[in-house]
Write an enzyme that holds these catalytic residues in place. Structure first.
Site, PDB file in Angstrom:
ATOM      1  N   LYS A  15       0.834  -1.215   0.000  1.00 53.18           N
ATOM      2  CA  LYS A  15       0.000   0.000   0.000  1.00 53.18           C
ATOM      3  C   LYS A  15       0.866   1.262   0.000  1.00 53.18           C
ATOM      4  CE  LYS A  15      -2.098  -1.142   3.854  1.00 53.18           C
ATOM      5  NZ  LYS A  15      -1.349  -2.380   4.129  1.00 53.18           N
ATOM      6  N   ARG A  90      -9.315   0.613   9.095  1.00 53.42           N
ATOM      7  CA  ARG A  90      -8.846  -0.740   9.402  1.00 53.42           C
ATOM      8  C   ARG A  90      -9.877  -1.524  10.208  1.00 53.42           C
ATOM      9  NH1 ARG A  90      -2.942   0.398   9.035  1.00 53.42           N
ATOM     10  NH2 ARG A  90      -1.752  -1.466   9.422  1.00 53.42           N
ATOM     11  N   ARG A 129      11.913  -5.379   4.717  1.00 59.15           N
ATOM     12  CA  ARG A 129      11.559  -3.968   4.462  1.00 59.15           C
ATOM     13  C   ARG A 129      12.534  -3.029   5.176  1.00 59.15           C
ATOM     14  NH1 ARG A 129       5.533  -1.805   5.402  1.00 59.15           N
ATOM     15  NH2 ARG A 129       5.782  -2.537   7.537  1.00 59.15           N
ATOM     16  N   ARG A 162      11.695  -1.333  10.777  1.00 55.03           N
ATOM     17  CA  ARG A 162      10.675  -1.012  11.783  1.00 55.03           C
ATOM     18  C   ARG A 162      10.657  -2.075  12.882  1.00 55.03           C
ATOM     19  NH1 ARG A 162       5.311   0.388   8.356  1.00 55.03           N
ATOM     20  NH2 ARG A 162       4.403  -0.677  10.147  1.00 55.03           N
ATOM     21  N   ARG A 173       0.334  -8.970  13.496  1.00 54.23           N
ATOM     22  CA  ARG A 173      -0.324  -7.950  12.666  1.00 54.23           C
ATOM     23  C   ARG A 173      -1.159  -8.590  11.561  1.00 54.23           C
ATOM     24  NH1 ARG A 173       4.642  -5.039  10.879  1.00 54.23           N
ATOM     25  NH2 ARG A 173       3.286  -3.785   9.555  1.00 54.23           N
TER      26      ARG A 173
END
Ligand code: ADP
Ligand code: AMP
Ligand code: ZN
Length: 219
Positions: A15, A90, A129, A162, A173
């Site tokens: 996203k 969400r 990431r 992160r 998550r």
């Protein structure tokens, strides 16, 4: 004409990556709830400190806090023409709150691209990431690497991973996504705004399919 687009999909679907590209193409403000929380955390605001307690364990920040934050953000002048929402809504409560906020101003959501990516791929994406602390650009060590490992191409800042991209938090998550966010797929399918896109394809292909879906919704 205002244009509100919601990017839907699990964590790691792409996203943020897509929003960075298409917000420029469509000249829309990129509104990422996760980025706003992280910015608040960096500045050690009360909102940031509160959000951290949820983010660090992969849970969602409570609806009332998140909705108020987005309402304030969408009220700023750069959202007068619309916005590209990434990471919000969400939960069904957030989705209804967004519909209410927009309809108060006679606005609505034009298109909800749902970037669909299976669980195994998400784990690999989030594990690799790397994010720029300065410009927020997102890289992947294998799939979208910077020219020099660990360094942002745009501003030469040192990239970071992160804390919530650690393996157990990622798993949590993804579970939270299936429990609390995935009902939105039906919500937007039923109101006719959903456009499903195969997010396992190369970044450029996903971008062009997203733009096509948004264009179709406009005609
Ligand atoms: P989200 O915002 O949905 O959580 P990101 O845009 O941050 O997801 O992408 C998660 C990771 O996957 C990043 O490291 C990004 O570089 C990588 N990525 C995004 N899209 C693709 C893609 N189509 N193919 C391979 N890797 C991708
Ligand atoms: P993201 O950057 O979208 O991956 O979001 C990172 C974290 O911020 C999430 O795991 C949540 O803890 C929090 N967060 C972001 N957006 C929302 C939202 N719409 N509702 C609740 N929590 C959110
Ligand atoms: Zn950067």
């Amino acid at each position: 004409m205002t244009k509100f687009i919601v990017l839907l999909g699990p964590p790691g679907a792409g996203k943020g990556t897509q929003a960075q590209i298409i917000s420029k193409t469509l000249d829309l403000a990129h509104v990422s709830s996760g980025d706003i929380f992280r910015e608040n955390l960096k500045n050690q605001t009360d909102l940031g400190k509160l959000a951290q307690t949820f983010m660090d364990r992969g849970a969602l920040v409570p609806d009332d806090v998140t909705i108020a934050m987005i309402q304030e953000r969408l009220g700023r002048p750069d959202c007068n023409n619309g916005a590209l929402l990434d990471g919000f809504p969400r939960t069904p409560t957030q989705a209804k709150a967004l519909d209410d906020m927009l309809s108060e101003n006679k606005q609505n959501i034009e298109c909800v691209p749902y970037i669909n990516v299976p669980g195994e791929v998400l784990v690999e994406r989030l594990g690799g990431r790397w994010t720029c602390p300065t410009c927020g650009f997102v890289y992947h060590e294998k799939f979208n690497p910077p020219i020099n490992a660990g360094i942002c191409d745009k501003d030469r800042s040192e990239l970071y991973q992160r804390v919530d991209d650690k393996a157990d938090t990622v798993k949590k998550r993804i579970d939270v996504y299936w429990e609390q966010t995935s009902p939105l797929i039906e919500y937007y399918r039923e109101n006719g705004t959903l456009a499903e896109i195969d997010g396992t394809q190369a970044i450029e292909i996903v971008t062009s399919q997203l733009l096509e879906a948004i264009q179709r919704s406009n005609s």
